[in-house]
Design an enzyme around this catalytic site. Structure first.
Site, mmCIF file in Angstrom:
data_model
loop_
_atom_site.group_PDB
_atom_site.id
_atom_site.type_symbol
_atom_site.label_atom_id
_atom_site.label_comp_id
_atom_site.label_asym_id
_atom_site.label_seq_id
_atom_site.Cartn_x
_atom_site.Cartn_y
_atom_site.Cartn_z
ATOM 1 N N ASP A 47 -4.596 11.483 4.315
ATOM 2 C CA ASP A 47 -3.162 11.428 4.919
ATOM 3 C C ASP A 47 -2.982 12.125 6.005
ATOM 4 O O ASP A 47 -2.536 13.206 6.020
ATOM 5 C CB ASP A 47 -2.455 12.356 3.406
ATOM 6 N N ASP B 69 1.670 19.001 3.865
ATOM 7 C CA ASP B 69 3.091 18.855 3.120
ATOM 8 C C ASP B 69 2.885 19.146 1.635
ATOM 9 O O ASP B 69 3.963 19.532 1.163
ATOM 10 C CB ASP B 69 3.791 17.900 3.567
ATOM 11 N N TYR C 199 5.377 6.419 0.741
ATOM 12 C CA TYR C 199 4.135 6.804 1.221
ATOM 13 C C TYR C 199 3.354 7.573 0.429
ATOM 14 O O TYR C 199 2.144 7.150 0.113
ATOM 15 C CB TYR C 199 4.300 7.393 2.481
ATOM 16 N N GLN C 200 3.762 8.597 -0.077
ATOM 17 C CA GLN C 200 2.992 9.516 -0.984
ATOM 18 C C GLN C 200 2.472 9.023 -2.236
ATOM 19 O O GLN C 200 1.199 9.106 -2.733
ATOM 20 C CB GLN C 200 3.604 10.957 -1.250
ATOM 21 N N ASP D 18 -11.317 22.161 9.816
ATOM 22 C CA ASP D 18 -11.325 20.773 10.506
ATOM 23 C C ASP D 18 -12.131 19.790 9.447
ATOM 24 O O ASP D 18 -13.089 20.150 8.844
ATOM 25 C CB ASP D 18 -12.204 20.799 11.525
ATOM 26 N N ALA D 19 -11.345 18.500 9.048
ATOM 27 C CA ALA D 19 -11.907 17.833 7.925
ATOM 28 C C ALA D 19 -13.364 17.217 8.328
ATOM 29 O O ALA D 19 -14.152 17.199 7.490
ATOM 30 C CB ALA D 19 -10.973 16.628 7.676
#
Ligand code: SPD
Length: 366
Positions: free
Chosen positions: A225, A155, A130-131, A206-207
């Protein structure tokens, strides 16, 4: 996995207002259950999934027992009718943050697992797929990326991957939940090492707010992500969010956005592609990879460019193999290569049928 493609086809017919097997015209406004989360607003859909471990097994979505002790699965609208279980060796951490429930456990097959609100975010064994893909698909598609924004990604795994790109000068990351960063730092040092890169600027918040104030055209690449679009990440599949992203990208800048499973979420994929075709005036594609611990074992990426210098996503202009030190920076690449990059854009025919907007997607072989 059973019935995944069939369910998707049904979604498309319902969306198109076609007839059912009895010849009755279906109401165009009916939203298939597999896609309800993208419009979640009523009480049932707002219900959060909580992690449970029963008899030494973790199940996603979470489970509970009835009065007679019978084990019942929550019928989460994201993944109706199915659940995936992992054998738990040890529960290492379980706390509620301001935003979500965070669980870390060690399982017998995939190493340590990070779970948010009952949903697996990563495992030590398969996080690489995934990353590495969500990062290098966009960054290898443009020449010398310099400014990158990560939305979510607390993460640190995506940061670790961006660090391989020596051309990058600034890595902004906007993560809403500081506790995710702290937990990763404690239990997943191979990911949180990404925060040690001096090019990283951490913004807790908050994005949507962050992007609203971001200078126009600031970023060469934005990587979203996020967790699934329930709970704190719900706004991240809405049109206004994509518009803000497009504004924050420079002409010919690129977005790579987590875009769920082609086996389960064709309706959502269709919606996202349709919004992005209108919002991003460059190219819009769908790519995918295998992540065995995610529902249905795959996850997709929506990959878009803004109007400007054209971007050929399928044949990377900035191959990772040509970037000095990139293959081994911090740790060896485990999944991504230029070959995997091109292969990620090959789409099965059922997906092209169910999401007609993908029919004209170029294939890697052509
Ligand atoms: N269904 C789970 C999707 C999770 C996507 N985000 C993962 C975060 C890993 N950095």
């Amino acid at each position: 996995m059973e019935g995944g493609a069939g369910r998707g086809l049904e979604c498309q017919k319902i969306m198109d207002g076609k007839v059912n097997e009895n010849g009755n015209v279906l109401d165009k406004t009916i939203i298939p259950s597999c896609c309800l989360k993208s419009r979640a607003s009523d009480t049932e859909l707002d219900a959060k999934c909580h992690a449970t471990v029963v008899s030494g097994w973790f199940s996603e979505p979470g489970s509970h027992s009835d009065k007679a002790g019978k084990r019942l699965y929550f019928n989460n609208p994201m993944w109706p009718g199915e659940a995936h279980s992992l054998e738990v060796k040890n529960i290492l951490y379980k706390e509620k943050s301001e935003y979500q429930e965070i669980l870390v456990f060690e399982c017998s097959t995939y190493g340590k697992v990070l779970v948010l609100d009952g949903i697996v975010q990563l495992t030590e064994k398969d996080e690489c797929a995934y990353q590495e893909m969500i990062t290098h698909l966009p960054l290898c598609s443009i020449q010398s990326p310099k400014t990158v924004l990560v939305v979510g990604g607390g993460d640190g795994g995506v940061l670790r991957e961006i660090s391989r790109h020596s051309s990058v000068e600034l890595i902004d990351i906007c993560e809403i939940d500081k506790m995710v960063i702290d937990v990763s730092n404690k239990f997943f040092p191979e990911l949180s090492i990404g925060f040690e890169d001096p090019r990283v600027q951490l913004h807790i918040g908050d994005a949507v707010e962050f992007l609203r104030h971001a200078p126009e055209g600031k970023y060469d690449a934005i990587i979203v992500d996020s967790s699934d679009p329930v709970g704190p990440a719900q706004e991240l599949v809405e049109r206004s969010f994509f518009e803000m992203i497009a504004r924050a990208l420079r002409p010919g800048g690129v977005l790579c956005n987590m875009a769920e499973s082609m086996w389960l979420h064709t309706h959502l994929i269709h919606d996202m592609i349709s919004i992005c075709r209108e919002t991003f005036k460059g190219s819009v594609h769908y790519a995918w990879t295998s992540v065995p611990t995610y529902p249905s074992g795959v996850i997709g990426f929506l990959i878009c460019s803004t109007e400007g210098p054209p971007v050929d996503f399928i044949h990377p202009i900035n191959p990772i193999e040509n970037i000095e030190g990139a293959l081994k920076h911090q740790r060896e690449l485990r999944f991504y290569s230029s070959e995997m990059h091109a292969a990620a854009f090959a789409l099965p025919s059922f997906l092209k049928r169910e999401v007609p907007l993908l029919r004209d997607s170029p294939t890697p072989a052509k």
